[in-house]
Every structure is written in structure tokens, then in C-alpha cells.
Design a protein around this motif. Sequence first.
Motif, PDB file in Angstrom:
ATOM      1  N   ILE A  26       9.349 -55.057  21.247  1.00  0.00           N
ATOM      2  CA  ILE A  26      10.107 -55.009  22.498  1.00  0.00           C
ATOM      3  C   ILE A  26      10.711 -53.620  22.636  1.00  0.00           C
ATOM      4  CG2 ILE A  26      12.085 -55.969  23.738  1.00  0.00           C
ATOM      5  CD1 ILE A  26      11.660 -58.533  22.064  1.00  0.00           C
ATOM      6  N   HIS A  27      10.651 -53.063  23.825  1.00  0.00           N
ATOM      7  CA  HIS A  27      11.280 -51.769  24.066  1.00  0.00           C
ATOM      8  C   HIS A  27      12.793 -51.927  24.000  1.00  0.00           C
ATOM      9  CE1 HIS A  27       7.788 -49.357  25.080  1.00  0.00           C
ATOM     10  NE2 HIS A  27       7.298 -50.453  25.643  1.00  0.00           N
ATOM     11  N   PHE A  28      13.434 -50.922  23.452  1.00  0.00           N
ATOM     12  CA  PHE A  28      14.887 -50.993  23.265  1.00  0.00           C
ATOM     13  C   PHE A  28      15.625 -51.109  24.596  1.00  0.00           C
ATOM     14  CE2 PHE A  28      19.100 -49.026  22.592  1.00  0.00           C
ATOM     15  CZ  PHE A  28      19.604 -49.964  21.708  1.00  0.00           C
ATOM     16  N   ALA A  29      15.134 -50.443  25.631  1.00  0.00           N
ATOM     17  CA  ALA A  29      15.809 -50.502  26.937  1.00  0.00           C
ATOM     18  C   ALA A  29      15.885 -51.943  27.449  1.00  0.00           C
ATOM     19  CB  ALA A  29      15.099 -49.619  27.943  1.00  0.00           C
ATOM     20  N   ALA A  30      14.785 -52.667  27.327  1.00  0.00           N
ATOM     21  CA  ALA A  30      14.766 -54.064  27.774  1.00  0.00           C
ATOM     22  C   ALA A  30      15.675 -54.921  26.908  1.00  0.00           C
ATOM     23  CB  ALA A  30      13.344 -54.604  27.743  1.00  0.00           C
ATOM     24  N   TYR A  31      15.627 -54.685  25.612  1.00  0.00           N
ATOM     25  CA  TYR A  31      16.477 -55.431  24.681  1.00  0.00           C
ATOM     26  C   TYR A  31      17.951 -55.149  24.958  1.00  0.00           C
ATOM     27  CZ  TYR A  31      18.467 -57.091  20.310  1.00  0.00           C
ATOM     28  OH  TYR A  31      19.226 -57.750  19.369  1.00  0.00           O
ATOM     29  N   LEU A  32      18.272 -53.885  25.147  1.00  0.00           N
ATOM     30  CA  LEU A  32      19.650 -53.498  25.411  1.00  0.00           C
ATOM     31  C   LEU A  32      20.153 -54.108  26.712  1.00  0.00           C
ATOM     32  CD1 LEU A  32      22.176 -51.807  24.820  1.00  0.00           C
ATOM     33  CD2 LEU A  32      21.061 -49.916  25.999  1.00  0.00           C
ATOM     34  N   GLN A  33      19.338 -54.053  27.755  1.00  0.00           N
ATOM     35  CA  GLN A  33      19.756 -54.610  29.034  1.00  0.00           C
ATOM     36  C   GLN A  33      20.044 -56.100  28.908  1.00  0.00           C
ATOM     37  OE1 GLN A  33      16.947 -54.310  32.290  1.00  0.00           O
ATOM     38  NE2 GLN A  33      18.611 -54.282  33.763  1.00  0.00           N
ATOM     39  N   ARG A  34      19.195 -56.803  28.202  1.00  0.00           N
ATOM     40  CA  ARG A  34      19.394 -58.241  28.018  1.00  0.00           C
ATOM     41  C   ARG A  34      20.668 -58.532  27.226  1.00  0.00           C
ATOM     42  NH1 ARG A  34      20.493 -62.353  29.490  1.00  0.00           N
ATOM     43  NH2 ARG A  34      19.967 -64.257  28.443  1.00  0.00           N
ATOM     44  N   GLN A  35      20.905 -57.749  26.189  1.00  0.00           N
ATOM     45  CA  GLN A  35      22.104 -57.946  25.370  1.00  0.00           C
ATOM     46  C   GLN A  35      23.374 -57.661  26.174  1.00  0.00           C
ATOM     47  OE1 GLN A  35      20.520 -59.728  22.848  1.00  0.00           O
ATOM     48  NE2 GLN A  35      22.207 -58.895  21.683  1.00  0.00           N
ATOM     49  N   VAL A  36      23.366 -56.582  26.924  1.00  0.00           N
ATOM     50  CA  VAL A  36      24.549 -56.209  27.708  1.00  0.00           C
ATOM     51  C   VAL A  36      24.808 -57.244  28.796  1.00  0.00           C
ATOM     52  CG1 VAL A  36      25.485 -54.476  29.307  1.00  0.00           C
ATOM     53  CG2 VAL A  36      24.384 -53.756  27.188  1.00  0.00           C
ATOM     54  N   ARG A  37      23.767 -57.631  29.516  1.00  0.00           N
ATOM     55  CA  ARG A  37      23.938 -58.660  30.557  1.00  0.00           C
ATOM     56  C   ARG A  37      24.471 -59.960  29.972  1.00  0.00           C
ATOM     57  NH1 ARG A  37      18.628 -58.401  34.465  1.00  0.00           N
ATOM     58  NH2 ARG A  37      19.247 -56.502  35.536  1.00  0.00           N
ATOM     59  N   GLY A  38      23.888 -60.366  28.860  1.00  0.00           N
ATOM     60  CA  GLY A  38      24.326 -61.607  28.226  1.00  0.00           C
ATOM     61  C   GLY A  38      25.772 -61.551  27.790  1.00  0.00           C
ATOM     62  N   THR A  39      26.187 -60.450  27.211  1.00  0.00           N
ATOM     63  CA  THR A  39      27.568 -60.299  26.758  1.00  0.00           C
ATOM     64  C   THR A  39      28.529 -60.287  27.936  1.00  0.00           C
ATOM     65  OG1 THR A  39      26.815 -59.068  24.822  1.00  0.00           O
ATOM     66  CG2 THR A  39      29.129 -58.843  25.409  1.00  0.00           C
ATOM     67  N   LEU A  40      28.191 -59.550  28.979  1.00  0.00           N
ATOM     68  CA  LEU A  40      29.054 -59.501  30.162  1.00  0.00           C
ATOM     69  C   LEU A  40      29.129 -60.862  30.849  1.00  0.00           C
ATOM     70  CD1 LEU A  40      28.029 -56.036  31.622  1.00  0.00           C
ATOM     71  CD2 LEU A  40      30.266 -56.650  30.682  1.00  0.00           C
ATOM     72  N   TYR A  41      28.010 -61.549  30.934  1.00  0.00           N
ATOM     73  CA  TYR A  41      28.018 -62.860  31.583  1.00  0.00           C
ATOM     74  C   TYR A  41      28.802 -63.882  30.764  1.00  0.00           C
ATOM     75  CZ  TYR A  41      26.623 -66.785  34.429  1.00  0.00           C
ATOM     76  OH  TYR A  41      26.649 -67.870  35.247  1.00  0.00           O
ATOM     77  N   THR A  42      28.723 -63.781  29.458  1.00  0.00           N
ATOM     78  CA  THR A  42      29.504 -64.674  28.601  1.00  0.00           C
ATOM     79  C   THR A  42      30.995 -64.464  28.835  1.00  0.00           C
ATOM     80  OG1 THR A  42      27.774 -64.730  26.929  1.00  0.00           O
ATOM     81  CG2 THR A  42      30.006 -65.298  26.204  1.00  0.00           C
ATOM     82  N   GLU A  43      31.415 -63.229  28.959  1.00  0.00           N
ATOM     83  CA  GLU A  43      32.822 -62.936  29.255  1.00  0.00           C
ATOM     84  C   GLU A  43      33.201 -63.446  30.634  1.00  0.00           C
ATOM     85  OE1 GLU A  43      36.685 -61.849  28.746  1.00  0.00           O
ATOM     86  OE2 GLU A  43      35.100 -62.054  27.254  1.00  0.00           O
ATOM     87  N   PHE A  44      32.303 -63.306  31.611  1.00  0.00           N
ATOM     88  CA  PHE A  44      32.534 -63.831  32.953  1.00  0.00           C
ATOM     89  C   PHE A  44      32.748 -65.345  32.905  1.00  0.00           C
ATOM     90  CE2 PHE A  44      30.407 -65.963  36.541  1.00  0.00           C
ATOM     91  CZ  PHE A  44      31.231 -65.570  37.581  1.00  0.00           C
ATOM     92  N   LYS A  45      31.875 -66.044  32.173  1.00  0.00           N
ATOM     93  CA  LYS A  45      32.006 -67.502  32.069  1.00  0.00           C
ATOM     94  C   LYS A  45      33.294 -67.881  31.362  1.00  0.00           C
ATOM     95  CE  LYS A  45      28.193 -68.396  30.011  1.00  0.00           C
ATOM     96  NZ  LYS A  45      27.069 -69.058  29.359  1.00  0.00           N
ATOM     97  N   ARG A  46      33.676 -67.148  30.320  1.00  0.00           N
ATOM     98  CA  ARG A  46      34.916 -67.433  29.608  1.00  0.00           C
ATOM     99  C   ARG A  46      36.113 -67.284  30.546  1.00  0.00           C
ATOM    100  NH1 ARG A  46      39.134 -65.397  27.549  1.00  0.00           N
ATOM    101  NH2 ARG A  46      38.660 -63.268  28.131  1.00  0.00           N
ATOM    102  N   GLN A  47      36.107 -66.231  31.339  1.00  0.00           N
ATOM    103  CA  GLN A  47      37.197 -65.998  32.287  1.00  0.00           C
ATOM    104  C   GLN A  47      37.216 -67.079  33.373  1.00  0.00           C
ATOM    105  OE1 GLN A  47      39.385 -63.696  31.784  1.00  0.00           O
ATOM    106  NE2 GLN A  47      40.533 -63.751  33.666  1.00  0.00           N
ATOM    107  N   ARG A  48      36.041 -67.465  33.852  1.00  0.00           N
ATOM    108  CA  ARG A  48      35.962 -68.504  34.881  1.00  0.00           C
ATOM    109  C   ARG A  48      36.473 -69.843  34.352  1.00  0.00           C
ATOM    110  NH1 ARG A  48      30.175 -69.563  37.023  1.00  0.00           N
ATOM    111  NH2 ARG A  48      30.123 -70.632  35.050  1.00  0.00           N
ATOM    112  N   ARG A  49      36.103 -70.192  33.114  1.00  0.00           N
ATOM    113  CA  ARG A  49      36.608 -71.429  32.507  1.00  0.00           C
ATOM    114  C   ARG A  49      38.122 -71.390  32.364  1.00  0.00           C
ATOM    115  NH1 ARG A  49      32.193 -70.881  29.048  1.00  0.00           N
ATOM    116  NH2 ARG A  49      33.557 -70.001  27.459  1.00  0.00           N
ATOM    117  N   TYR A  50      38.643 -70.245  31.945  1.00  0.00           N
ATOM    118  CA  TYR A  50      40.090 -70.103  31.794  1.00  0.00           C
ATOM    119  C   TYR A  50      40.795 -70.336  33.125  1.00  0.00           C
ATOM    120  CZ  TYR A  50      44.623 -67.871  31.438  1.00  0.00           C
ATOM    121  OH  TYR A  50      45.965 -67.609  31.516  1.00  0.00           O
ATOM    122  N   LEU A  51      40.291 -69.701  34.179  1.00  0.00           N
ATOM    123  CA  LEU A  51      40.926 -69.851  35.488  1.00  0.00           C
ATOM    124  C   LEU A  51      40.804 -71.272  36.019  1.00  0.00           C
ATOM    125  CD1 LEU A  51      39.907 -66.485  37.173  1.00  0.00           C
ATOM    126  CD2 LEU A  51      42.166 -67.151  36.324  1.00  0.00           C
ATOM    127  N   ALA A  52      39.721 -71.940  35.710  1.00  0.00           N
ATOM    128  CA  ALA A  52      39.537 -73.316  36.179  1.00  0.00           C
ATOM    129  C   ALA A  52      40.457 -74.292  35.453  1.00  0.00           C
ATOM    130  CB  ALA A  52      38.090 -73.744  35.994  1.00  0.00           C
TER     131      ALA A  52
END
Length: 127
Positions: free
Chosen positions: A74-100
Motif C-alpha cells: 500500500i502506498h504510504f499516502a493512501a495509508y496515511l490518509q486513511r489513518q488520519v481520517r479515521g482518527t479525526l472521525y473517531t474524535e468527532f464521534k466521541r465529541q458527538r456522543r459527549y454532547l448527546a
Amino acid sequence: MNNLSKTDEDNLIAQAAAGDEKATTSLYHHYEGLLIKESRERYLAAMNLSDEAPGIARLAFYEAIKSYDATRGIHFAAYLQRQVRGTLYTEFKRQRRYLARTIHPDQTATEEQNFWEVYADTSRSQN
């Protein structure tokens, strides 16, 4: 860096994973645009994560260097993008759960009703 082959890039990533600061800095500067782009997604601003997102993306970058496996092809750029998106989305979901799950008086009360009246109405409707 743009002219590096996948093999050369994989070697640079291995050096960075081993603790070479020069290799890490070189990779960071190369992929900084990707990190900025991912940290400016609209859904993050909706949860007031705009200030924290670049730092979260940077941490995900360092974690991606450590966990990247070049043998998978796997190219590192694709791997990195997936990791960054996943980490940011996980934080988004954590914040959304907290607010709910928490009560925010300033968001639910109006001038005509105070917070406790609004809260009493919502708690009766949930039972």
C-alpha cells in the motif's frame, strides 16, 4: 521527495519509524498538505474541533509512520490518509456522543422558559 520511488519512500519511512528526525521532518513536510486538508473538513468545524484537528492529525501522522507496513504494498499516502481520517472521525464521534449525553442549558432554553422547565418537559417525554 516528489521524485522518490515507492522503495525509496519506504526506506525513508523506516528511518523515520526508527527515530530519525530528519526523515520524519522530510515526510511531514511532504504530507503536510494532506494533514491540513483532512483537518479542515466541515464536519469537524460543526463539533468545534477546528482548533484541535491539526494536532490530532499530526499525532495520527506519527502513529501512521510507526504502524506502516511496506510489505503490504500500500502506498504510504493512501495509508496515511486513511489513518488520519479515521482518527479525526473517531474524535468527532466521541465529541458527538459527549454532547448527546450531556445537558447544555444555553442551547435548549429560551427567554420565555428557563432551563429547568425545558428539562422537565424533555425528561417527561422520554419516560
